[in-house]
Design a protein around this motif. Sequence first.
Motif, PDB file in Angstrom:
ATOM      1  N   VAL A 313     -42.843  -3.734  24.939  1.00 45.63           N
ATOM      2  CA  VAL A 313     -41.900  -3.063  25.833  1.00 45.63           C
ATOM      3  C   VAL A 313     -42.586  -1.849  26.458  1.00 45.63           C
ATOM      4  CG1 VAL A 313     -39.648  -1.955  26.027  1.00 45.63           C
ATOM      5  CG2 VAL A 313     -39.987  -3.843  24.395  1.00 45.63           C
ATOM      6  N   HIS A 314     -42.793  -1.888  27.757  1.00 42.01           N
ATOM      7  CA  HIS A 314     -43.516  -0.815  28.433  1.00 42.01           C
ATOM      8  C   HIS A 314     -42.688   0.464  28.493  1.00 42.01           C
ATOM      9  CE1 HIS A 314     -41.301  -0.867  32.296  1.00 42.01           C
ATOM     10  NE2 HIS A 314     -41.280  -2.188  32.203  1.00 42.01           N
ATOM     11  N   GLY A 315     -43.374   1.547  28.846  1.00 41.84           N
ATOM     12  CA  GLY A 315     -42.729   2.845  28.951  1.00 41.84           C
ATOM     13  C   GLY A 315     -42.209   3.105  30.350  1.00 41.84           C
ATOM     14  N   VAL A 318     -40.856   4.007  35.452  1.00 43.44           N
ATOM     15  CA  VAL A 318     -41.834   3.426  36.373  1.00 43.44           C
ATOM     16  C   VAL A 318     -41.111   3.126  37.683  1.00 43.44           C
ATOM     17  CG1 VAL A 318     -43.375   1.484  36.801  1.00 43.44           C
ATOM     18  CG2 VAL A 318     -43.161   2.397  34.492  1.00 43.44           C
ATOM     19  N   PRO A 319     -41.602   3.617  38.815  1.00 43.56           N
ATOM     20  CA  PRO A 319     -40.907   3.354  40.082  1.00 43.56           C
ATOM     21  C   PRO A 319     -40.825   1.866  40.370  1.00 43.56           C
ATOM     22  CG  PRO A 319     -43.092   4.271  40.471  1.00 43.56           C
ATOM     23  CD  PRO A 319     -42.827   4.414  39.012  1.00 43.56           C
ATOM     24  N   ALA A 320     -39.730   1.464  40.986  1.00 43.78           N
ATOM     25  CA  ALA A 320     -39.522   0.046  41.294  1.00 43.78           C
ATOM     26  C   ALA A 320     -40.607  -0.493  42.208  1.00 43.78           C
ATOM     27  CB  ALA A 320     -38.144  -0.142  41.926  1.00 43.78           C
ATOM     28  N   GLU A 321     -41.231   0.405  42.986  1.00 45.49           N
ATOM     29  CA  GLU A 321     -42.249  -0.034  43.956  1.00 45.49           C
ATOM     30  C   GLU A 321     -43.633  -0.202  43.332  1.00 45.49           C
ATOM     31  OE1 GLU A 321     -39.157   2.676  45.701  1.00 45.49           O
ATOM     32  OE2 GLU A 321     -40.594   2.813  44.058  1.00 45.49           O
ATOM     33  N   ALA A 322     -43.805   0.167  42.070  1.00 43.37           N
ATOM     34  CA  ALA A 322     -45.134   0.140  41.435  1.00 43.37           C
ATOM     35  C   ALA A 322     -45.711  -1.273  41.438  1.00 43.37           C
ATOM     36  CB  ALA A 322     -45.050   0.667  40.012  1.00 43.37           C
ATOM     37  N   ARG A 323     -46.970  -1.382  41.855  1.00 42.74           N
ATOM     38  CA  ARG A 323     -47.693  -2.652  41.830  1.00 42.74           C
ATOM     39  C   ARG A 323     -49.107  -2.409  41.319  1.00 42.74           C
ATOM     40  NH1 ARG A 323     -43.251  -3.667  42.332  1.00 42.74           N
ATOM     41  NH2 ARG A 323     -42.167  -5.109  43.712  1.00 42.74           N
ATOM     42  N   PRO A 324     -49.602  -3.198  40.388  1.00 44.77           N
ATOM     43  CA  PRO A 324     -48.877  -4.268  39.715  1.00 44.77           C
ATOM     44  C   PRO A 324     -47.770  -3.720  38.830  1.00 44.77           C
ATOM     45  CG  PRO A 324     -50.949  -3.865  38.611  1.00 44.77           C
ATOM     46  CD  PRO A 324     -50.968  -3.018  39.846  1.00 44.77           C
ATOM     47  N   THR A 325     -46.836  -4.582  38.478  1.00 46.31           N
ATOM     48  CA  THR A 325     -45.752  -4.158  37.604  1.00 46.31           C
ATOM     49  C   THR A 325     -46.275  -4.076  36.164  1.00 46.31           C
ATOM     50  OG1 THR A 325     -45.019  -6.439  37.312  1.00 46.31           O
ATOM     51  CG2 THR A 325     -43.997  -5.163  39.093  1.00 46.31           C
ATOM     52  N   PRO A 326     -45.555  -3.378  35.282  1.00 45.93           N
ATOM     53  CA  PRO A 326     -46.092  -3.100  33.945  1.00 45.93           C
ATOM     54  C   PRO A 326     -46.531  -4.312  33.142  1.00 45.93           C
ATOM     55  CG  PRO A 326     -44.255  -1.649  34.379  1.00 45.93           C
ATOM     56  CD  PRO A 326     -44.317  -2.612  35.542  1.00 45.93           C
ATOM     57  N   LEU A 349     -43.049  -7.925  29.478  1.00 42.68           N
ATOM     58  CA  LEU A 349     -41.896  -8.048  30.376  1.00 42.68           C
ATOM     59  C   LEU A 349     -41.804  -6.831  31.278  1.00 42.68           C
ATOM     60  CD1 LEU A 349     -38.512  -6.955  28.949  1.00 42.68           C
ATOM     61  CD2 LEU A 349     -40.503  -6.838  27.487  1.00 42.68           C
ATOM     62  N   ASP A 350     -41.093  -6.990  32.364  1.00 40.91           N
ATOM     63  CA  ASP A 350     -40.718  -5.875  33.228  1.00 40.91           C
ATOM     64  C   ASP A 350     -39.246  -5.564  32.997  1.00 40.91           C
ATOM     65  OD1 ASP A 350     -43.206  -5.654  34.512  1.00 40.91           O
ATOM     66  OD2 ASP A 350     -42.689  -7.209  35.963  1.00 40.91           O
ATOM     67  N   HIS A 351     -38.945  -4.302  32.752  1.00 42.75           N
ATOM     68  CA  HIS A 351     -37.538  -3.900  32.661  1.00 42.75           C
ATOM     69  C   HIS A 351     -37.289  -2.787  33.670  1.00 42.75           C
ATOM     70  CE1 HIS A 351     -38.704  -0.295  30.391  1.00 42.75           C
ATOM     71  NE2 HIS A 351     -39.407  -1.053  29.571  1.00 42.75           N
ATOM     72  N   ARG A 352     -36.035  -2.436  33.867  1.00 37.57           N
ATOM     73  CA  ARG A 352     -35.651  -1.574  34.984  1.00 37.57           C
ATOM     74  C   ARG A 352     -35.464  -0.109  34.580  1.00 37.57           C
ATOM     75  NH1 ARG A 352     -30.519  -4.705  36.899  1.00 37.57           N
ATOM     76  NH2 ARG A 352     -30.442  -5.011  34.640  1.00 37.57           N
ATOM     77  N   LEU A 353     -36.441   0.429  33.861  1.00 34.98           N
ATOM     78  CA  LEU A 353     -36.426   1.856  33.570  1.00 34.98           C
ATOM     79  C   LEU A 353     -37.144   2.575  34.711  1.00 34.98           C
ATOM     80  CD1 LEU A 353     -35.681   4.121  31.610  1.00 34.98           C
ATOM     81  CD2 LEU A 353     -37.905   3.799  30.516  1.00 34.98           C
ATOM     82  N   HIS A 354     -36.400   2.821  35.785  1.00 32.47           N
ATOM     83  CA  HIS A 354     -36.966   3.478  36.964  1.00 32.47           C
ATOM     84  C   HIS A 354     -36.648   4.974  36.999  1.00 32.47           C
ATOM     85  CE1 HIS A 354     -37.884  -0.523  38.102  1.00 32.47           C
ATOM     86  NE2 HIS A 354     -36.672  -0.845  38.492  1.00 32.47           N
ATOM     87  N   ALA A 355     -35.698   5.412  36.167  1.00 30.97           N
ATOM     88  CA  ALA A 355     -35.335   6.822  36.049  1.00 30.97           C
ATOM     89  C   ALA A 355     -34.769   7.031  34.652  1.00 30.97           C
ATOM     90  CB  ALA A 355     -34.291   7.200  37.105  1.00 30.97           C
ATOM     91  N   VAL A 356     -34.686   8.275  34.213  1.00 32.98           N
ATOM     92  CA  VAL A 356     -34.196   8.521  32.854  1.00 32.98           C
ATOM     93  C   VAL A 356     -32.722   8.179  32.712  1.00 32.98           C
ATOM     94  CG1 VAL A 356     -35.937  10.247  32.324  1.00 32.98           C
ATOM     95  CG2 VAL A 356     -33.768  10.965  33.349  1.00 32.98           C
ATOM     96  N   THR A 357     -32.048   7.946  33.823  1.00 33.35           N
ATOM     97  CA  THR A 357     -30.653   7.510  33.763  1.00 33.35           C
ATOM     98  C   THR A 357     -30.528   5.995  33.606  1.00 33.35           C
ATOM     99  OG1 THR A 357     -30.659   7.476  36.195  1.00 33.35           O
ATOM    100  CG2 THR A 357     -29.809   9.460  35.123  1.00 33.35           C
ATOM    101  N   ARG A 361     -29.551  -0.024  31.278  1.00 33.34           N
ATOM    102  CA  ARG A 361     -29.913  -1.312  31.880  1.00 33.34           C
ATOM    103  C   ARG A 361     -31.292  -1.762  31.423  1.00 33.34           C
ATOM    104  NH1 ARG A 361     -30.875  -0.650  38.407  1.00 33.34           N
ATOM    105  NH2 ARG A 361     -32.755   0.654  38.369  1.00 33.34           N
ATOM    106  N   ALA A 362     -32.208  -0.822  31.145  1.00 31.84           N
ATOM    107  CA  ALA A 362     -33.508  -1.217  30.607  1.00 31.84           C
ATOM    108  C   ALA A 362     -33.343  -1.849  29.227  1.00 31.84           C
ATOM    109  CB  ALA A 362     -34.433  -0.004  30.534  1.00 31.84           C
ATOM    110  N   ALA A 363     -32.486  -1.246  28.398  1.00 35.87           N
ATOM    111  CA  ALA A 363     -32.245  -1.812  27.068  1.00 35.87           C
ATOM    112  C   ALA A 363     -31.621  -3.196  27.162  1.00 35.87           C
ATOM    113  CB  ALA A 363     -31.339  -0.872  26.269  1.00 35.87           C
TER     114      ALA A 363
END
Length: 512
Positions: A313-315, A318-326, A349-357, A361-363
């Motif tokens: 599980v990546h940290g 990470v901005p949604a626009e980051a390439r390559p993805t984690p 896997l890629d999960h949607r932790l794009h902000a601390v809020t 949804r990342a979990a």
Amino acid sequence: MTVFILVAGAFTGPHVWRDTAARLTAEGAEVHTVALTGLGRPPAVEGAAVDLETHVADVLAVIDPVIDAAAEPGGGIVLVGHDYGIHPVLGAADRRARSIARIVYLDSGMPQDGVPALAAVPDQLLREEMAERATGSGGGVMGGELPPPARDEWPRWGSTEGLSEAAIDELTALAAPQPLGTLLQPLRLTGAVAEVPATGVLCTANGPGVEMLQIMVDVGTPALAALADARVTFFELPTGHWPMLSCPETLAGTLTDAASGGGHLLTPADAGRTPAHLRPFLLDVPERPRERTGNTDLYLPDGPGPHPAVVFVHGGPVPAEARPTPRDWPTLTGYARQVAGEGVVGVTLDHRLHAVTDYERAAADVADAVDRVRADPRVDADRVALWFFSGGGPITAEWLTDPPAWLRCVAANYPILAPLPGWGLTGSRFHPVRALSRAGDLPVVLVRAGRESAEIAATVEEFVSEAARCGANLEIIDVPEGRHGFETLDPADGAREAVRRAVGAVTVRLKG
């Protein structure tokens, strides 16, 4: 002569600058501390509403009389904004951009045009309280006040690390209500301020340091790209959110260095170098077959299975626009290939932790991925481990709380194990320290970086102390010279051995 104009943050006023201003003056600078309306000076008209524009005018009233003197050779106006104070500083600098030599962001955010200071308040509950007060103030958004924090509430506004008990007492005694309009009125900028050189002073007990900022720039966080401009420098102070009270002399020296253009420069993400998170994995790991489905990749071992599995599980954020993805980052793919070579399915896997809020949804993304992995006939659904990295650490709380029987191990590398002070996640369920007492006998493998940032290291030590208190099944693997992300930053023999030990510690628990 350098002219420093110092603007304090929420609830505070000129008094917080006393010792820092005295040191700067002794070094030959001219120093002005701004008394903001409602926070050190009364409104011009009794009962008048106070908003952000009022405070911008307060700063301009201090700037204008010194412009000519500061324009002399060797001079210049340096505006310093702490916390909320950066908002009126930017508003004033935008109107006098040609007269300002430098702006210093003292443990503050990066306000943007059209965004109110309320958005920078880290604690979501506080933001909601302020919005409710504004609605019920009876005077519109410009009316009403926010009471100052009680003595034990200051950590909701920033880390109090380094403050003596006497300093907290004084901070509390002299605090003033914050006019709500100053937090709710959007900042208006023409863009002229973007041409003014800037310095960020990072208080590392309250937020990220220079190295972490560089990683965030490298990953491609859009809002941070401007920080790699050649006119932007950085300093670190190993203290909490109020350095003018915890280390005033050190702060004065830092401000003097900032005024002369000193400090650390960040490297732009597109500077023709390989960013730290995309450098090669520190072990020479052979390629393995990979299957990609949705947001998950499976690295398969030899043989038909079913095999145990490790979900990495990546940290983040990470901005949604980051390439390559984690899931394609060398650290994650390196570990996945390494465990596949040991007869274990490696899952990225890629999960949607794009902000601390985004932790909820990342979990949920992680939980969905685990369900899909366990349903794969090549995976032994009763032998699964989860391995978390960095900002993914808070999600471990979901699995430490009453863990299922099929979860054989949780591992974590240089993790964040409690919400950081600036996140505003007070009371969040994503708090592994609090969850650990419910983990029972679940094995936990903690890979600890010896050169970790102070704010993250504090959460790790809190976790280790809690493990000792509740008798958790914790194994610690130390990487004394390792930094955050040591698998690509620090490819030394000690780090390689730590990775092998960690992989062995996890896989043995899956096969036992």
